[in-house]
Design a protein around this motif. Structure first.
Motif, PDB file in Angstrom:
ATOM      1  N   SER A  80     -49.035  73.806  55.795  1.00 47.19           N
ATOM      2  CA  SER A  80     -50.425  74.150  56.082  1.00 47.19           C
ATOM      3  C   SER A  80     -50.989  73.178  57.110  1.00 47.19           C
ATOM      4  O   SER A  80     -50.444  72.098  57.338  1.00 47.19           O
ATOM      5  N   ALA A  81     -52.093  73.601  57.714  1.00 48.91           N
ATOM      6  CA  ALA A  81     -52.673  72.867  58.834  1.00 48.91           C
ATOM      7  C   ALA A  81     -53.194  71.484  58.439  1.00 48.91           C
ATOM      8  O   ALA A  81     -53.122  70.558  59.225  1.00 48.91           O
ATOM      9  N   HIS A  82     -53.709  71.312  57.244  1.00 50.35           N
ATOM     10  CA  HIS A  82     -54.410  70.077  56.893  1.00 50.35           C
ATOM     11  C   HIS A  82     -53.655  69.162  55.933  1.00 50.35           C
ATOM     12  O   HIS A  82     -54.158  68.094  55.585  1.00 50.35           O
ATOM     13  N   TYR A  83     -52.469  69.583  55.505  1.00 50.21           N
ATOM     14  CA  TYR A  83     -51.728  68.815  54.508  1.00 50.21           C
ATOM     15  C   TYR A  83     -50.267  68.674  54.903  1.00 50.21           C
ATOM     16  O   TYR A  83     -49.739  69.483  55.665  1.00 50.21           O
ATOM     17  N   ALA A  84     -49.619  67.677  54.327  1.00 49.56           N
ATOM     18  CA  ALA A  84     -48.177  67.533  54.504  1.00 49.56           C
ATOM     19  C   ALA A  84     -47.487  68.702  53.805  1.00 49.56           C
ATOM     20  O   ALA A  84     -48.038  69.285  52.857  1.00 49.56           O
ATOM     21  N   PRO A  85     -46.293  69.089  54.231  1.00 48.21           N
ATOM     22  CA  PRO A  85     -45.565  70.159  53.542  1.00 48.21           C
ATOM     23  C   PRO A  85     -45.482  69.878  52.041  1.00 48.21           C
ATOM     24  O   PRO A  85     -45.267  68.740  51.617  1.00 48.21           O
ATOM     25  N   LEU A  86     -45.671  70.919  51.254  1.00 49.77           N
ATOM     26  CA  LEU A  86     -45.728  70.805  49.800  1.00 49.77           C
ATOM     27  C   LEU A  86     -44.551  71.545  49.181  1.00 49.77           C
ATOM     28  O   LEU A  86     -44.385  72.749  49.388  1.00 49.77           O
ATOM     29  N   LEU A  87     -43.734  70.834  48.412  1.00 49.83           N
ATOM     30  CA  LEU A  87     -42.604  71.429  47.711  1.00 49.83           C
ATOM     31  C   LEU A  87     -43.099  72.032  46.399  1.00 49.83           C
ATOM     32  O   LEU A  87     -43.738  71.354  45.595  1.00 49.83           O
ATOM     33  N   LEU A  88     -42.805  73.313  46.190  1.00 49.99           N
ATOM     34  CA  LEU A  88     -43.185  74.013  44.964  1.00 49.99           C
ATOM     35  C   LEU A  88     -41.923  74.553  44.305  1.00 49.99           C
ATOM     36  O   LEU A  88     -41.122  75.246  44.949  1.00 49.99           O
ATOM     37  N   ASN A  89     -41.740  74.245  43.029  1.00 50.02           N
ATOM     38  CA  ASN A  89     -40.578  74.681  42.263  1.00 50.02           C
ATOM     39  C   ASN A  89     -40.939  75.847  41.360  1.00 50.02           C
ATOM     40  O   ASN A  89     -42.115  76.169  41.170  1.00 50.02           O
ATOM     41  N   THR A  90     -39.940  76.462  40.752  1.00 50.52           N
ATOM     42  CA  THR A  90     -40.150  77.552  39.809  1.00 50.52           C
ATOM     43  C   THR A  90     -41.214  77.142  38.781  1.00 50.52           C
ATOM     44  O   THR A  90     -41.142  76.057  38.207  1.00 50.52           O
ATOM     45  N   GLY A  91     -42.201  78.005  38.609  1.00 47.01           N
ATOM     46  CA  GLY A  91     -43.278  77.752  37.657  1.00 47.01           C
ATOM     47  C   GLY A  91     -44.483  77.058  38.261  1.00 47.01           C
ATOM     48  O   GLY A  91     -45.547  77.019  37.639  1.00 47.01           O
ATOM     49  N   ASP A  92     -44.370  76.511  39.470  1.00 50.68           N
ATOM     50  CA  ASP A  92     -45.509  75.871  40.136  1.00 50.68           C
ATOM     51  C   ASP A  92     -46.400  76.942  40.756  1.00 50.68           C
ATOM     52  O   ASP A  92     -45.950  78.036  41.103  1.00 50.68           O
ATOM     53  N   SER A  93     -47.680  76.603  40.940  1.00 50.88           N
ATOM     54  CA  SER A  93     -48.608  77.518  41.584  1.00 50.88           C
ATOM     55  C   SER A  93     -49.606  76.738  42.423  1.00 50.88           C
ATOM     56  O   SER A  93     -49.766  75.526  42.258  1.00 50.88           O
ATOM     57  N   ILE A  94     -50.277  77.440  43.321  1.00 52.40           N
ATOM     58  CA  ILE A  94     -51.314  76.845  44.153  1.00 52.40           C
ATOM     59  C   ILE A  94     -52.340  77.919  44.501  1.00 52.40           C
ATOM     60  O   ILE A  94     -51.999  79.083  44.677  1.00 52.40           O
ATOM     61  N   TYR A  95     -53.586  77.505  44.561  1.00 52.55           N
ATOM     62  CA  TYR A  95     -54.705  78.359  44.955  1.00 52.55           C
ATOM     63  C   TYR A  95     -55.323  77.693  46.178  1.00 52.55           C
ATOM     64  O   TYR A  95     -55.579  76.489  46.154  1.00 52.55           O
ATOM     65  N   PHE A  96     -55.525  78.438  47.278  1.00 53.40           N
ATOM     66  CA  PHE A  96     -56.053  77.804  48.490  1.00 53.40           C
ATOM     67  C   PHE A  96     -56.825  78.788  49.354  1.00 53.40           C
ATOM     68  O   PHE A  96     -56.768  80.003  49.158  1.00 53.40           O
ATOM     69  N   ASP A  97     -57.539  78.233  50.321  1.00 52.51           N
ATOM     70  CA  ASP A  97     -58.317  78.989  51.290  1.00 52.51           C
ATOM     71  C   ASP A  97     -57.363  79.620  52.302  1.00 52.51           C
ATOM     72  O   ASP A  97     -56.649  78.911  53.012  1.00 52.51           O
ATOM     73  N   GLY A  98     -57.331  80.950  52.360  1.00 50.70           N
ATOM     74  CA  GLY A  98     -56.414  81.654  53.249  1.00 50.70           C
ATOM     75  C   GLY A  98     -56.708  81.455  54.724  1.00 50.70           C
ATOM     76  O   GLY A  98     -55.848  81.707  55.569  1.00 50.70           O
ATOM     77  N   SER A  99     -57.935  81.000  55.061  1.00 51.43           N
ATOM     78  CA  SER A  99     -58.248  80.783  56.481  1.00 51.43           C
ATOM     79  C   SER A  99     -57.611  79.509  57.024  1.00 51.43           C
ATOM     80  O   SER A  99     -57.599  79.283  58.233  1.00 51.43           O
TER      81      SER A  99
END
Length: 166
Positions: free
Chosen positions: A120-139
């Motif tokens: 994403s534009a404002h954060y370092a790459p984020l590793l997500l594993n099975t069972g992880d979730s994230i909610y974010f601004d689509g813009s």
């Protein structure tokens, strides 16, 4: 340029040199003032009080793009406030998928299997594993990549521009 879709991209789609991305379909839907499901099924119904949509395993509208293989859920309903899909991510580089993309509204992502890297534009790459979730601004410009080339299967729900209820 058409509201964020470059002339080059439109030309490649028009000349069948590339598939149109879900993001670009979303943009086209906004420009044409139609729900994105209008691009998938001719027999969609608008949401009204008491209506429901069931998507059985293996059903849904299947779409392949440079970014992912997607199964659009609830595709028989038009004018939804949420747009759920099961996506399979195999790309391992931003260059392979055309970089980051954005859309209006909000996005929820849940990793069903595999390992995913959210760029994403404002954060370092984020590793997500099975069972992880994230909610974010689509813009916020973003992209999904497989961390190791093995398919990552995700549930993604995007909201309309105005949020859950307008």
């Amino acid at each position: 340029q058409l509201n964020g879709i470059s002339d080059a991209t439109l030309s490649r789609v028009e000349n069948a040199q590339t598939l149109v991305s879900a993001h670009n379909l979303y943009v086209l839907g906004k420009v044409l003032e139609v729900d994105i499901t209008a691009f998938y099924a001719a027999d969609t119904s608008p949401i009204r009080s008491g209506i429901r949509s069931v998507s059985r395993q293996g059903e849904g509208q299947h779409v392949a793009t440079a970014r992912y293989h997607s199964t659009i859920l609830g595709a028989d309903l038009a004018d939804k406030q949420m747009h759920p899909a099961i996506d399979i991510i195999t790309a391992t580089s931003l260059e392979a998928i055309g970089g980051l993309a954005s859309h209006s509204g909000e996005e929820f992502l849940y990793v069903l299997s595999g390992t995913l890297v959210l760029h994403s534009a404002h954060y370092a790459p984020l590793l997500l594993n099975t069972g992880d979730s994230i909610y974010f601004d689509g813009s916020m410009p973003h992209a999904y990549l497989s961390s190791d080339g093995a398919p990552a299967r995700i549930l993604v729900t995007t909201s309309s521009e105005q949020g859950v209820v307008t």
